[in-house]
Design a protein around this motif. Structure first.
Motif, short mmCIF file in Angstrom:
data_model
loop_
_atom_site.label_atom_id
_atom_site.label_comp_id
_atom_site.label_asym_id
_atom_site.label_seq_id
_atom_site.Cartn_x
_atom_site.Cartn_y
_atom_site.Cartn_z
N UNK A 41 -9.47 -8.30 13.42
CA UNK A 41 -10.00 -6.86 13.37
C UNK A 41 -9.39 -6.13 12.44
N UNK A 42 -8.29 -6.37 11.61
CA UNK A 42 -7.76 -5.70 10.52
C UNK A 42 -8.29 -6.09 9.43
N UNK A 43 -8.85 -7.29 9.15
CA UNK A 43 -9.78 -7.83 8.11
C UNK A 43 -10.96 -6.92 8.17
N UNK A 75 -5.17 -4.58 -3.52
CA UNK A 75 -4.00 -4.22 -2.41
C UNK A 75 -3.51 -2.89 -3.14
N UNK A 76 -4.30 -2.14 -3.83
CA UNK A 76 -3.44 -0.95 -4.40
C UNK A 76 -4.36 0.16 -4.69
N UNK A 77 -5.21 0.40 -3.30
CA UNK A 77 -6.18 1.77 -3.47
C UNK A 77 -5.31 2.86 -3.06
N UNK A 78 -5.35 3.98 -4.06
CA UNK A 78 -4.53 5.21 -3.55
C UNK A 78 -5.26 6.05 -2.55
N UNK A 79 -6.18 5.70 -2.15
CA UNK A 79 -7.23 6.58 -0.99
C UNK A 79 -7.02 5.79 0.14
N UNK A 80 -6.51 4.59 0.52
CA UNK A 80 -6.38 3.73 1.56
C UNK A 80 -4.91 3.55 1.98
N UNK A 81 -4.55 4.01 3.25
CA UNK A 81 -3.21 3.76 3.95
C UNK A 81 -3.46 2.92 4.89
N UNK A 82 -2.65 1.88 4.86
CA UNK A 82 -2.43 0.75 5.86
C UNK A 82 -0.92 1.07 6.53
N UNK A 83 -0.85 1.13 7.84
CA UNK A 83 0.17 1.63 8.66
C UNK A 83 0.44 0.82 9.97
N UNK A 84 1.75 0.61 10.38
CA UNK A 84 1.89 0.05 11.72
C UNK A 84 3.48 0.59 11.89
N UNK A 85 3.89 0.24 13.16
CA UNK A 85 5.40 0.66 13.50
C UNK A 85 6.29 0.00 12.30
N UNK A 86 7.04 0.89 12.12
CA UNK A 86 8.27 0.16 11.42
C UNK A 86 8.92 -1.00 11.86
N UNK A 87 9.38 -1.89 11.04
CA UNK A 87 10.00 -3.10 11.54
C UNK A 87 10.96 -2.99 12.20
N UNK A 88 11.16 -3.58 13.34
CA UNK A 88 11.95 -3.54 14.39
C UNK A 88 11.91 -2.61 15.53
N UNK A 89 10.57 -1.86 15.36
CA UNK A 89 10.41 -0.76 16.25
C UNK A 89 8.99 -1.40 17.13
N UNK A 90 8.90 -0.78 18.28
CA UNK A 90 7.68 -1.16 18.89
C UNK A 90 6.81 0.13 19.11
N UNK A 91 7.34 1.24 18.92
CA UNK A 91 6.57 2.50 18.81
C UNK A 91 6.43 3.32 17.65
N UNK A 92 5.37 3.94 17.32
CA UNK A 92 5.20 4.70 16.13
C UNK A 92 5.96 6.12 16.19
N UNK A 113 -13.48 9.51 -0.58
CA UNK A 113 -13.09 9.69 0.72
C UNK A 113 -11.57 9.11 0.97
N UNK A 114 -10.71 9.50 2.17
CA UNK A 114 -9.41 8.86 2.31
C UNK A 114 -9.70 7.97 3.74
N UNK A 115 -9.01 6.83 3.66
CA UNK A 115 -9.15 5.96 5.01
C UNK A 115 -7.57 5.66 5.26
N UNK A 116 -7.53 5.77 6.66
CA UNK A 116 -6.21 5.30 7.30
C UNK A 116 -6.59 4.02 8.31
N UNK A 117 -5.90 3.01 8.24
CA UNK A 117 -5.91 1.81 9.23
C UNK A 117 -4.68 1.78 9.69
N UNK A 118 -4.45 2.12 11.03
CA UNK A 118 -3.26 1.77 11.71
C UNK A 118 -3.48 0.93 12.73
N UNK A 119 -2.60 -0.30 12.31
CA UNK A 119 -2.44 -1.46 13.38
C UNK A 119 -1.59 -1.20 14.59
#
Length: 200
Positions: A41-43, A75-92, A113-119
């Motif tokens: 899914x993430x890919x 892996x260095x596009x300034x208009x793409x943000x990939x995010x997930x909960x911080x390490x050690x946290x189960x919640x955003x 455009x700007x793109x956000x991928x939130x895992x």
């Protein structure tokens, strides 16, 4: 490096759906990608993001040669943000959600455009949902959000109602073999992983 589309195995119907929506100008602002862990899914989201950010996209996807595509590959596009909960946290955390909104509100640097991928989008809890909801209800122009979750039932309904859902199925045996060519004993790992190389 090879592009995300080139590395993606399986999920042809989902790719065809994406290209059709783009061709007819029907791309939603927010997509929710659901399915088991480790099936791609993430890919897929990264491949779709490359398609959105490509400077010279074609009928079959991104050109893979422009400066924007090259930035995705490295892996260095300034208009793409990939995010997930911080390490050690189960919640955003609310602070993390606010930072994501701030990034989305900025003017694109390399693409249009700007793109956000939130895992692990199921990490969005009721206290955090109102903050993230702002980007879904009143999205900045030219922004796209991909939410990824193996447990969509945990996502607040206010978030679910503003996303178009795309469901992903496990890989076939042939696709699994290509994804994990050294997996042995193959049948045992395929059954244990339930068609997901990431879970085998």
């Amino acid at each position: 490096m090879t592009s995300p589309w080139s590395r993606l195995l399986g999920h042809a119907p989902q790719k065809a759906l994406w290209l059709s929506m783009r061709r007819y100008g029907q791309l939603p602002h927010a997509l929710l990608l659901t399915g088991a862990e480790g099936i791609g899914k993430r890919l897929w989201a990264l491949a779709a993001a490359q398609d959105l950010l490509c400077l010279e996209p074609g009928e079959g996807g991104p050109c893979e040669t422009c400066v924007s595509c090259m930035a995705i590959d490295h892996g260095a596009h300034p208009d793409l943000t990939q995010a997930a909960p911080a390490e050690g946290h189960r919640e955003l955390m609310v602070e993390e959600a606010r930072e994501l909104l701030n990034v989305l509100s900025m003017t694109p640097i390399l693409s249009k455009r700007k793109v956000l991928i939130l895992d692990q989008a199921d990490s969005v809890t009721p206290p955090t949902a109102p903050t993230l909801l702002k980007s879904l209800e009143e999205p900045p122009q030219g922004t796209h959000v991909f939410l990824i979750s193996a447990h969509p039932q945990r996502i607040p309904t206010t978030i679910l109602s503003r996303c178009r859902r795309v469901a992903f199925a496990p890989l076939t045996r042939e696709e699994f073999r290509k994804a994990a060519p050294e997996a042995e004993p193959f049948e045992t790992l395929y059954r244990l992983g339930r068609g997901s190389p990431g879970e085998a």
